[in-house]
Design an enzyme around this catalytic site. Structure first.
Site, mmCIF file in Angstrom:
data_model
loop_
_atom_site.group_PDB
_atom_site.id
_atom_site.type_symbol
_atom_site.label_atom_id
_atom_site.label_comp_id
_atom_site.label_asym_id
_atom_site.label_seq_id
_atom_site.Cartn_x
_atom_site.Cartn_y
_atom_site.Cartn_z
ATOM 1 N N ASP A 199 26.523 -49.429 29.368
ATOM 2 C CA ASP A 199 26.582 -50.432 30.546
ATOM 3 C C ASP A 199 27.952 -51.701 30.281
ATOM 4 O OD1 ASP A 199 26.093 -52.231 27.709
ATOM 5 O OD2 ASP A 199 24.511 -52.441 28.928
ATOM 6 N N HIS A 200 26.952 -52.768 31.139
ATOM 7 C CA HIS A 200 28.673 -53.798 31.128
ATOM 8 C C HIS A 200 28.634 -54.514 29.491
ATOM 9 C CE1 HIS A 200 24.393 -54.996 32.009
ATOM 10 N NE2 HIS A 200 24.480 -56.219 31.520
ATOM 11 N N CYS B 176 26.032 -50.189 24.154
ATOM 12 C CA CYS B 176 25.039 -50.908 24.874
ATOM 13 C C CYS B 176 25.247 -52.010 24.165
ATOM 14 C CB CYS B 176 23.765 -51.047 25.570
ATOM 15 S SG CYS B 176 22.716 -50.398 24.501
ATOM 16 N N THR C 178 22.693 -53.693 22.195
ATOM 17 C CA THR C 178 22.709 -54.071 20.742
ATOM 18 C C THR C 178 22.305 -52.220 20.403
ATOM 19 O OG1 THR C 178 20.138 -53.103 21.812
ATOM 20 C CG2 THR C 178 21.014 -54.998 20.924
ATOM 21 N N GLY C 179 22.826 -50.793 21.462
ATOM 22 C CA GLY C 179 22.813 -49.915 21.166
ATOM 23 C C GLY C 179 22.004 -49.325 21.143
ATOM 24 N N HIS D 201 23.731 -35.681 7.969
ATOM 25 C CA HIS D 201 22.703 -35.374 7.458
ATOM 26 C C HIS D 201 21.587 -34.775 9.225
ATOM 27 C CE1 HIS D 201 22.098 -37.070 3.579
ATOM 28 N NE2 HIS D 201 22.987 -36.061 3.872
ATOM 29 N N HIS E 33 19.341 -29.247 5.844
ATOM 30 C CA HIS E 33 19.012 -30.346 6.695
ATOM 31 C C HIS E 33 19.109 -29.349 8.114
ATOM 32 C CE1 HIS E 33 20.595 -33.824 4.273
ATOM 33 N NE2 HIS E 33 21.511 -33.587 3.862
HETATM 34 C C1 RB5 Z 1 22.073 -56.403 28.590
HETATM 35 O O1 RB5 Z 1 22.327 -57.504 28.957
HETATM 36 C C2 RB5 Z 1 21.863 -55.370 27.093
HETATM 37 O O2 RB5 Z 1 19.672 -55.050 27.477
HETATM 38 C C3 RB5 Z 1 21.838 -54.052 27.383
HETATM 39 O O3 RB5 Z 1 23.300 -54.186 26.838
HETATM 40 C C4 RB5 Z 1 21.589 -53.540 25.940
HETATM 41 O O4 RB5 Z 1 21.446 -54.434 24.491
HETATM 42 C C5 RB5 Z 1 19.790 -52.981 25.896
HETATM 43 O O5 RB5 Z 1 19.182 -51.927 24.810
#
Ligand code: RB5
Length: 143
Positions: free
Chosen positions: A8-9, A65, A67-68, A98, A133
């Site tokens: 994402d951005h 993203c 947090t991933g 695994h 696994h």
């Molecule tokens: C975007 O601001 C943020 O919510 C996104 O990148 C991500 O962390 C969502 O899980």
């Protein structure tokens, strides 16, 4: 081996660096976007990547993203996708060894770009161990 990547951005800047890095490692990589920092909805790009991997147009995927977590959650809704969230190279090796993870999810806001490269390298260079696994991986799907 063909790799696909999306974000994402929050992950665009790291995605650019990782595309170049993965090419330097000798892999073909397809960038599924986005291509600028405009705000987007992370599930759109996670689903696009999951479809590429499931159709076998890519062998493995990388998704980012902030947090991933959002991209991993969306990708893991696809039957047959095993997306693993990694914040260090040890976990990246283990999700291959695994879990036979076919998508690597990265938290762009919580690792630096050098760490992200180390994680990607470990993920791409580690094979699945199979054996016990495989039995466990076969039990992941809910029918
Ligand atoms: C975007 O601001 C943020 O919510 C996104 O990148 C991500 O962390 C969502 O899980």
């Amino acid at each position: 081996m063909k790799i696909a990547i999306s974000s994402d951005h929050a992950g665009v800047e790291y995605k650019r660096a990782l595309v170049e890095f993965v090419q330097e490692l000798g892999y073909f990589i397809e960038d599924l976007g986005p291509y600028n920092e405009d705000s987007v909805d992370y599930p759109d790009f996670a689903h696009k990547l999951a479809e590429k991997v499931l159709s076998k147009e890519a062998d493995l995927g990388i998704v980012l993203c902030g947090t991933g977590n959002g991209v991993a959650m969306a990708a893991n809704k696809h039957q047959g996708i095993r997306a693993g969230l990694c914040w260090n190279k040890e976990i990246a090796s283990l999700i291959r060894q695994h879990n036979d993870a076919n998508i690597l999810a990265l938290p762009a806001r919580f690792v630096n770009v050098e760490e992200a490269k180390e994680i990607v390298k470990a993920y791409l260079e580690t094979p699945f161990e199979g054996g016990r696994h495989q039995r466990r991986v076969d039990k992941i799907a809910c029918m």
